[in-house]
Write a protein that holds these residues in place. Structure first.
Motif, PDB file in Angstrom:
ATOM      1  N   SER B 488       0.831  -1.214   0.000  1.00  0.00           N
ATOM      2  CA  SER B 488       0.000   0.000   0.000  1.00  0.00           C
ATOM      3  C   SER B 488       0.862   1.259   0.000  1.00  0.00           C
ATOM      4  CB  SER B 488      -0.916   0.015   1.229  1.00  0.00           C
ATOM      5  OG  SER B 488      -1.718  -1.136   1.244  1.00  0.00           O
ATOM      6  N   VAL B 489       1.841   1.301   0.887  1.00  0.00           N
ATOM      7  CA  VAL B 489       2.667   2.514   0.948  1.00  0.00           C
ATOM      8  C   VAL B 489       3.596   2.595  -0.262  1.00  0.00           C
ATOM      9  CG1 VAL B 489       2.553   2.674   3.461  1.00  0.00           C
ATOM     10  CG2 VAL B 489       4.474   1.501   2.409  1.00  0.00           C
ATOM     11  N   GLY B 490       3.916   1.427  -0.849  1.00  0.00           N
ATOM     12  CA  GLY B 490       4.749   1.423  -2.054  1.00  0.00           C
ATOM     13  C   GLY B 490       4.072   2.089  -3.232  1.00  0.00           C
ATOM     14  N   ALA B 491       2.739   2.147  -3.174  1.00  0.00           N
ATOM     15  CA  ALA B 491       1.998   2.805  -4.255  1.00  0.00           C
ATOM     16  C   ALA B 491       1.935   4.316  -4.050  1.00  0.00           C
ATOM     17  CB  ALA B 491       0.589   2.226  -4.330  1.00  0.00           C
ATOM     18  N   ILE B 492       2.389   4.779  -2.891  1.00  0.00           N
ATOM     19  CA  ILE B 492       2.277   6.205  -2.564  1.00  0.00           C
ATOM     20  C   ILE B 492       3.652   6.871  -2.471  1.00  0.00           C
ATOM     21  CG2 ILE B 492       1.437   7.862  -0.821  1.00  0.00           C
ATOM     22  CD1 ILE B 492      -0.593   5.628  -0.014  1.00  0.00           C
ATOM     23  N   LEU B 493       4.604   6.163  -1.878  1.00  0.00           N
ATOM     24  CA  LEU B 493       5.916   6.759  -1.621  1.00  0.00           C
ATOM     25  C   LEU B 493       6.927   6.337  -2.687  1.00  0.00           C
ATOM     26  CD1 LEU B 493       6.123   6.051   2.213  1.00  0.00           C
ATOM     27  CD2 LEU B 493       5.769   8.281   1.150  1.00  0.00           C
ATOM     28  N   PRO B 494       7.947   7.173  -2.939  1.00  0.00           N
ATOM     29  CA  PRO B 494       9.022   6.733  -3.828  1.00  0.00           C
ATOM     30  C   PRO B 494       9.773   5.551  -3.204  1.00  0.00           C
ATOM     31  CG  PRO B 494       9.575   8.835  -2.793  1.00  0.00           C
ATOM     32  CD  PRO B 494       8.167   8.539  -2.418  1.00  0.00           C
ATOM     33  N   SER B 495      10.440   4.769  -4.017  1.00  0.00           N
ATOM     34  CA  SER B 495      10.989   3.493  -3.543  1.00  0.00           C
ATOM     35  C   SER B 495      11.939   3.660  -2.365  1.00  0.00           C
ATOM     36  CB  SER B 495      11.693   2.765  -4.695  1.00  0.00           C
ATOM     37  OG  SER B 495      12.734   3.570  -5.198  1.00  0.00           O
ATOM     38  N   TYR B 496      12.753   4.740  -2.378  1.00  0.00           N
ATOM     39  CA  TYR B 496      13.710   4.890  -1.287  1.00  0.00           C
ATOM     40  C   TYR B 496      13.030   5.148   0.058  1.00  0.00           C
ATOM     41  CZ  TYR B 496      12.892   9.869  -2.171  1.00  0.00           C
ATOM     42  OH  TYR B 496      12.296  11.091  -2.367  1.00  0.00           O
ATOM     43  N   ALA B 497      11.757   5.580   0.029  1.00  0.00           N
ATOM     44  CA  ALA B 497      11.043   5.907   1.264  1.00  0.00           C
ATOM     45  C   ALA B 497      10.178   4.753   1.770  1.00  0.00           C
ATOM     46  CB  ALA B 497      10.167   7.142   1.043  1.00  0.00           C
TER      47      ALA B 497
END
Lengths: 103, 529
Positions: B488-497
C-alpha cells in the motif's frame, strides 16, 4: 573439498531477493540466466551493496568486482559465474572459507 | 546583473552550435539541435497556451533527450519547470501536478505509459505535449478534456517569441519530502540559480571541453548544477542510462568525464564493490559530492582513484539553491578537520551568510553546537502556496534584518572565521536515504492512513556514514499485515522511502515524558538487525 557452485550462489541471491521478485510477480526459480536485476527494477546500487555484504557473510569471502564486465554486474547468470570463479574452488563448505589474493 | 537561467545555454548555442550539449545513452545532440528542439516546444506552448497561470510547465520524463528539451522549453516559454519522475508512484506524481497547478506538461516516450493513471482525478484541462509520439489520437479519444500534441503537431520554431522572465520569477518548482505526507514545493528564482551557476563556472573554470556527469534525476535539484553550469560554457552533459547508474566506473571511463558530481553513496558503492582503484579515473579534473555527509575514507580513496582531480564537498538544501557552502579536500590537512570520519561542509559561498543559533534563534558562541541558518542571494522564495510552512522555515533571527532559512542541520560553530563548519546531524526527524532527503514524518503519515493502523514510527535504518541505507517502520493496529502495508505505501511513496521492513508491535515503547522512545526502537533494531 567441494567447490561452491554457481547454482548455489544463484539460489542464495534469488532467496535474498525473493520479496522484490515476488512483488513483480516473478518466481525466483524461473528467473532466466540473462535476467538483469537492475533494469528489471529488482535492485539499486544500495541493494547491490547489501547483496554483496550478504554474499560475503554467507560464503565467508571478500568479493571484488573490478574484473567483472560492468555490463554483467547485475545479470544473474554471469554474476553468479563470476562469484563462483572468485570463491568457488577454495572451500569445502559455504562457511569457514577465506578467498585468497583479494583485498 | 540578474538574467534568465537559460541565457547561458542560448549564448553557448550561438558560440558552439556544433559542439555536443547532451549525450543520453549514446545519442548525442549538438547545441543547435537541442536549441531547435526546445524552441519548437516553446513555440508550441506559446501558440497553444498563450496565457497560463500559474506560469509553470511540468516535465514528466526520465533520463531522456526529452527531459532536457522539456526543461529548456519551459524556460524559453518564460515558465518555471516542474520536474516529475515516472519512477515515482502515480499518486505522488498526481499530487505534485495538482499542487503545482500546472496546466501544461511535456511528456517523454516512456512516461506516456503512466498518463492514464496520472490523469485519473485531474479535472483541469491540460495541454499535453508529447514530442516522442507520432500518434496521439488514442489519448485524445480517451481524455477529451485534455489537448494532446504529438511530434507532428509541434509549432515551427520561427513562431517562437523570446520572453523575458523577471529575475525574481520562478525558474523551477521542486517538490521535497513533507512531514505531513504531502510534498512541499520549493520555489527557486532565476536570480538565485544564476548566482549559484556564475560562482560555480568561475570557480571550476569550466570550458567547452568539459564533460559533466548527470547522475541526478530532474526532481533532485543537484541536476540543475549539471545542466546549467555545463551549458553556461558550452560543455557537454552526459546522462547515464539506468544500467550505467549501477556501473559508475564504466560510465566515467567510457564517457571520458572531466567533472563528476554525485551523492557520496555512489562513492561508497564503488568502494564496497572494489571499483575505486588507484588512477582509475585520470580524465576527471573535478570530483564534487553533495546531498549527504561525505565520509573521509571515500574522499581519500576518490583522490587516489582520480589523481588529476580536486575533491570538494558541497552542502546545501533545496531551499538555498543546490549548494551554499563548500569544503576542498586536502589529503594532508583534512583528516584532522574531520569529525568522526565525516568531511566538514566548509565555508559559505561568496555573498552567502551563515549563522549558528540555539533553539531561540540566538547565535551561539564559537565552538558551540547549534542549528545552521543561511541567507543570501541563493535564498529561495519559500514554499509554493504554503505560507505557514514558509513562515516557520524562513525567519528573521534576533538582531538581524535579513531573512534566513533554518536548515534543521546541527553544526559546530567555527572557532575562527576561516575554520570549516562541521556537520553533526539533524535537529529533527529528517534523514538522507541514499542522498534523498526524507522526512520520516511523511512515511509515518502515509502508514497511519492505511486501514487498521493506529500508530506508526519510521526510523532511518541501517545507519550509514552518509545517513541511512533505508527505512524501517514500527506500527501498532488491528489486523495489519506487513506485506499488505508495504504494497500500500509502495503505491504512494518513492521506492527509497518505502520501509524495507515493517514491524508490527502490540504497543510502541514510550519514554518518561510519554513520547515514543525512538532510542528503544533503535535498540530493538541493533539487537535484531
Amino acid at each position: 573439498m567441494s567447490p561452491i557452485a554457481a547454482s548455489e550462489i544463484r539460489t542464495f541471491i534469488l532467496g535474498c531477493l525473493q520479496g522484490p521478485l515476488e512483488a513483480k510477480g516473478l518466481c525466483p526459480s524461473s528467473v532466466p540466466d540473462d535476467f538483469d536485476l537492475s533494469t528489471e527494477g529488482i535492485i539499486d546500487s544500495m541493494g547491490m551493496v547489501e547483496l554483496v555484504v550478504a554474499l560475503e557473510h554467507q560464503f565467508d569471502a571478500r568479493l571484488d568486482f573490478d574484473e567483472l564486465d560492468p555490463e554483467s554486474l547485475t545479470v544473474i547468470g554471469p554474476l553468479c559465474r563470476y562469484i563462483e570463479k572468485r570463491i568457488g574452488t577454495k572451500t569445502s563448505t559455504a562457511q569457514g572459507f577465506r578467498a585468497m589474493g583479494q583485498e | 546583473m540578474a538574467r534568465a537561467l537559460h541565457s547561458g545555454f542560448i549564448r553557448s548555442a550561438e558560440l558552439f552550435p556544433k559542439r555536443p550539449a547532451i549525450e543520453v545513452e549514446g545519442q548525442i545532440l549538438a547545441y543547435r539541435e537541442l536549441y531547435a528542439k526546445a524552441v519548437s516546444i516553446a513555440a508550441t506552448l506559446q501558440d497553444r497556451a498563450p496565457v497560463v497561470e500559474p506560469p509553470f510547465t511540468a516535465v514528466f520524463a526520465y533520463r531522456s533527450i526529452t527531459s532536457f528539451v522539456g526543461v529548456l522549453a519551459a524556460l524559453f516559454r518564460g515558465h518555471g519547470y516542474v520536474p516529475l519522475n515516472p519512477t515515482f508512484p502515480s499518486d505522488r506524481t498526481r499530487t505534485m501536478l495538482l499542487r503545482s497547478g500546472c496546466s501544461t506538461i511535456v511528456v517523454d516516450r516512456e512516461s506516456t505509459k503512466q498518463l492514464d493513471e496520472i490523469f485519473q482525478g485531474i479535472t483541469q484541462p491540460m495541454l499535453v505535449v508529447m514530442p516522442d509520439a507520432v500518434e496521439v489520437a488514442e489519448f485524445s479519444r480517451k481524455w477529451p478534456r485534455h489537448t494532446f500534441l504529438g511530434a507532428r503537431n509541434l509549432a515551427s520554431s520561427g513562431v517562437w517569441q523570446p520572453t523575458t522572465a523577471p529575475p525574481n520569477s520562478i525558474a523551477y518548482l521542486l517538490f521535497t519530502s513533507g512531514s505531513t505526507g504531502i510534498p512541499k514545493g520549493v520555489m527557486v528564482s532565476h536570480s538565485s540559480v544564476t548566482h549559484f551557476v556564475d560562482f560555480m563556472v568561475k570557480r571550476y573554470q569550466i570550458t567547452e571541453e568539459d564533460r559533466f556527469s548527470q547522475n541526478f534525476d530532474m526532481t533532485f535539484d543537484l541536476s540543475a548544477f549539471d545542466m546549467f553550469v555545463a551549458w553556461q560554457r558550452g560543455a557537454c552533459v552526459c546522462c547515464p542510462s539506468a544500467k550505467n547508474l549501477i556501473s559508475p566506473a564504466r560510465f566515467i571511463q567510457n564517457s571520458a568525464l572531466t567533472v563528476w558530481f554525485s551523492v557520496p553513496s555512489v562513492g561508497l558503492f564503488m568502494k564496497r564493490l572494489g571499483l575505486l582503484k588507484p588512477n582509475r579515473f585520470p580524465s576527471l579534473r573535478w570530483s564534487l559530492f553533495c546531498g549527504e555527509a561525505l565520509p573521509a575514507d571515500i574522499a581519500q580513496d576518490w583522490v587516489a582513484a582520480a589523481p588529476n582531480s580536486v575533491v570538494e564537498n558541497l552542502y546545501g538544501p533545496t531551499e538555498l539553491t543546490i549548494a551554499c557552502t563548500l569544503y576542498r579536500w586536502d589529503p594532508q590537512r583534512s583528516p584532522a578537520e574531520c569529525h568522526f570520519g565525516t568531511v566538514p561542509i566548509g565555508r559559505p559561498y561568496p555573498d552567502m551568510h551563515t549563522i549558528i543559533t540555539d533553539d531561540d534563534l540566538k547565535e551561539v558562541s564559537p565552538g558551540q553546537v547549534g542549528e545552521l541558518l543561511v541567507t543570501g542571494p541563493q535564498l529561495s522564495l519559500g514554499y509554493w502556496r504554503d505560507a505557514e510552512r514558509t513562515a516557520a522555515a524562513f525567519v528573521t533571527p534576533h538582531g538581524k534584518k535579513e531573512t534566513y532559512y533554518r536548515t534543521g542541520d546541527r553544526v559546530r560553530s567555527p572557532l575562527k572565521g576561516t575554520d570549516p563548519i562541521v556537520y553533526l546531524g539533524r535537529t529533527d526527524h529528517q534523514v538522507k536515504v541514499r542522498g534523498h532527503r526524507l522526512e520520516l514524518g511523511e512515511v509515518e503519515a502515509v502508514l497511519k492512513q492505511q486501514p487498521g493502523v493506529d500508530s506508526a514510527v519510521a526510523i532511518g535504518w541501517p545507519l550509514t556514514t552518509s545517513g541511512a541505507g533505508g527505512v524501517v517502520a514500527f506500527v501498532t493496529g488491528t489486523s495489519v499485515k506487513e506485506n499488505v502495508l508495504r504494497n500500500s505505501v509502495g503505491a504512494i511513496l518513492p521506492s527509497y522511502a518505502v520501509p524495507r521492513e515493517i514491524r508490527i508491535l502490540p504497543q510502541l515503547p514510550l519514554n518518561v515524558n510519554g513520547k515514543v522512545d525512538r532510542g528503544a526502537l533503535c535498540s530493538m533494531l541493533e539487537a535484531k538487525p
